[in-house]
Design a protein around this motif. Structure first.
Motif, PDB file in Angstrom:
ATOM      1  N   TYR A 235       0.265  -2.071  -6.641  1.00  0.00           N
ATOM      2  CA  TYR A 235       0.455  -0.673  -7.001  1.00  0.00           C
ATOM      3  C   TYR A 235      -0.186   0.235  -5.940  1.00  0.00           C
ATOM      4  O   TYR A 235       0.412   1.203  -5.492  1.00  0.00           O
ATOM      5  N   GLY A 236      -1.396  -0.175  -5.534  1.00  0.00           N
ATOM      6  CA  GLY A 236      -2.065   0.591  -4.482  1.00  0.00           C
ATOM      7  C   GLY A 236      -1.224   0.598  -3.210  1.00  0.00           C
ATOM      8  O   GLY A 236      -1.023   1.647  -2.572  1.00  0.00           O
ATOM      9  N   LEU A 237      -0.709  -0.543  -2.865  1.00  0.00           N
ATOM     10  CA  LEU A 237       0.132  -0.658  -1.672  1.00  0.00           C
ATOM     11  C   LEU A 237       1.377   0.212  -1.824  1.00  0.00           C
ATOM     12  O   LEU A 237       1.809   0.891  -0.888  1.00  0.00           O
ATOM     13  N   GLU A 238       1.940   0.195  -3.031  1.00  0.00           N
ATOM     14  CA  GLU A 238       3.161   0.967  -3.282  1.00  0.00           C
ATOM     15  C   GLU A 238       2.921   2.464  -3.155  1.00  0.00           C
ATOM     16  O   GLU A 238       3.781   3.209  -2.692  1.00  0.00           O
ATOM     17  N   VAL A 239       1.730   2.908  -3.575  1.00  0.00           N
ATOM     18  CA  VAL A 239       1.395   4.328  -3.429  1.00  0.00           C
ATOM     19  C   VAL A 239       1.447   4.694  -1.950  1.00  0.00           C
ATOM     20  O   VAL A 239       2.018   5.716  -1.550  1.00  0.00           O
ATOM     21  N   LEU A 240       0.862   3.811  -1.149  1.00  0.00           N
ATOM     22  CA  LEU A 240       0.857   4.030   0.301  1.00  0.00           C
ATOM     23  C   LEU A 240       2.284   4.018   0.846  1.00  0.00           C
ATOM     24  O   LEU A 240       2.695   4.909   1.596  1.00  0.00           O
ATOM     25  N   VAL A 241       3.049   2.999   0.428  1.00  0.00           N
ATOM     26  CA  VAL A 241       4.417   2.840   0.912  1.00  0.00           C
ATOM     27  C   VAL A 241       5.261   4.056   0.514  1.00  0.00           C
ATOM     28  O   VAL A 241       6.081   4.538   1.292  1.00  0.00           O
ATOM     29  N   SER A 242       5.058   4.544  -0.698  1.00  0.00           N
ATOM     30  CA  SER A 242       5.831   5.692  -1.180  1.00  0.00           C
ATOM     31  C   SER A 242       5.699   6.858  -0.223  1.00  0.00           C
ATOM     32  O   SER A 242       6.686   7.513   0.118  1.00  0.00           O
TER      33      SER A 242
END
Lengths: 265, 203
Positions: A235-242
């Motif tokens: 989820y943390g990674l996805e926030v960054l990716v977003s």
């Protein structure tokens, strides 16, 4: 286009597959979150049907409205927190457009800002649990990428006439190499909208699907803590990716726009 | 969809080995096919073209709405706020420079005033000193004259007293001498006694 009987059959298959996987113990439906379905009733998805796409795009609009219109309604010289975020977004994209395309690209700033705000909000809103990520759909990203591609191509020819073709003719290369380079350049030019759209949709889809897969593992008690840690990390990674994908889409748009305005190598 | 159908047909063909598949078999095969599809990926809702029209329509609506919101309200407003802030900052810096210059000016004026005041003060002190000195001199002179007058008066008084005292001594001496002579039994001749006393006092 899928025909009506085909759709009916597909629904049947889905139901059957659900029963099948539940028997096995682990339930993996990582792609179910991307299904476009009507908000009211269970009819077919027509062009103007109000679907979850409508809902989440509406929420995206509301988010943008809240940040950039409600957040700045006091027009304070000393900004509130919301207003400074809005100003930050404005300054970020404005500077990007100015730096990449130059002064004459600034008049396209509202369009680029529209793209950026839509993508970044759709990405972040899509990270809410139980939400629907509109930007994970190739239909959405492809339309935006094609719009950028067509706009840039037309603009290039309108602004530079045949000079726009100079983009493909690398005048600094040896003459013998130029036709080959021109071929490569043309191919890469037409691949642009493809990579432009698949990059965004693929990133969003993959991350969300991976989270769902980890969530499926949480059903097994022994693995559950690990699964939750993995979900949190993803989820943390996805926030960054977003954010990064919104940024990448926008800056590539600026780069393509620069090519249209200044086609010389 | 093509793969799904293909898989379904091969599956049912393999299990039954006959073209005449019952409805139950067809359902089972279809379920398997769907399961395989979910694993392999053709079940991606992203590739369900029937929803493309819907998504594209709503996307275009959304983008137009966002564009209108941004270009009509949000961007001009934020641009105005940023410009205003820039203006305010520039003005404030100019005002600060102005005030600084004024402060420097004021300091110079203050120093000038201080120097002037010092000069004036020393002038006043000198003048006062001169005045006081003059007054003092005058007072001393006056006092001196008074003292001289007083001492002259005193001297005069002393001389008077001395003269009176001499006369008194002469009378007392005459009287004492006369009485002495009388007490010794002789008659004192006034003239003689006076002459003798006078002679004695001179001597």
């Amino acid at each position: 286009m899928m025909t009506r009987p085909n759709r009916a059959m597909m629904r049947e298959l889905e139901m059957a597959s659900e029963a099948h996987t539940e028997e096995a113990g682990l339930v993996f439906h990582p792609m179910d979150q991307f299904i476009v379905k009507p908000l009211f009733g269970d009819g077919p998805v027509g062009m103007f049907t109000i679907t979850n796409v409508t809902l989440w795009m509406g929420i995206t609009i509301l988010g943008i409205f809240a940040l950039l219109v409600l957040g700045t309604r006091r027009r304070a010289v000393i900004p509130t927190r919301t207003q400074s975020i809005g100003e930050l977004a404005y300054g970020f994209i404005y500077k990007m457009v100015e730096d990449v395309t130059g002064k004459d690209g600034v008049k396209y700033f509202p369009y680029i800002m529209t793209l950026f705000m839509f993508i970044v909000f759709a990405n972040f809103v899509g990270l809410l649990p139980m939400s629907f990520t509109t930007t994970s759909h190739i239909a959405v990203t492809a339309v935006m990428a094609m719009a950028v591609f067509l706009a840039v191509t037309i603009l290039g020819f309108v602004k530079n006439g045949a000079g726009f073709l100079g983009l493909f003719w690398v005048s600094s290369a040896p003459l013998a190499l130029r036709p080959i380079l021109a071929l490569i350049e043309i191919i890469s030019y037409f691949v642009r909208p493809v990579s432009h759209s698949i990059r965004l949709a693929g990133n969003m889809m993959a991350g969300h699907a991976v989270i769902k897969v980890f969530a499926g593992f949480a059903a097994i008690t022994a693995i559950a803590p690990l699964s939750i840690v993995a979900i949190t990390a993803m989820y943390g990674l996805e926030v960054l990716v977003s954010f990064i994908q919104a940024y990448v889409f926008t800056i590539l748009t600026c780069v393509y726009l620069k090519d249209a305005l200044h086609p010389a190598h | 969809m093509a793969t799904e159908t293909h898989e379904a047909t091969t599956h049912s063909a393999a299990t039954d080995g006959a073209a005449a598949a019952t409805t139950h078999d067809a359902g089972h095969a279809a379920a398997d096919a769907a399961h395989g599809a979910a694993d392999a990926g053709p079940g991606m809702p992203q590739l369900d073209f029937s929803t493309f029209g819907n998504q594209i329509f709503w996307l275009l609506v959304t983008l137009v709405v966002i564009y209108i919101i941004l270009s009509r309200f949000a961007l001009p407003r934020i641009a105005a706020v940023l410009a205003e802030r820039q203006g305010t900052i520039t003005n404030d810096i100019a005002a600060a420079e102005d005030l600084k210059a004024k402060a420097v000016e004021a300091e110079a004026a203050y120093n000038q005033a201080l120097a002037d005041a010092r000069v004036e003060a020393s002038n006043i002190v000198a003048a006062a000193k001169a005045d006081i000195q003059a007054e003092l001199d005058q007072a001393i002179a006056k006092a001196d004259t008074e003292i001289a007058a007083k001492s002259a008066e005193g001297e005069k008084a002393i001389a008077e007293i001395r003269a009176t005292a001499t006369a008194a001594v002469k009378t007392v001496s005459k009287d004492v001498a006369k009485e002495l002579i009388t007490s010794m039994g002789a008659t004192a001749d006034a003239k003689t006694v006076t002459a003798a006393v006078t002679a004695r006092m001179k001597g």
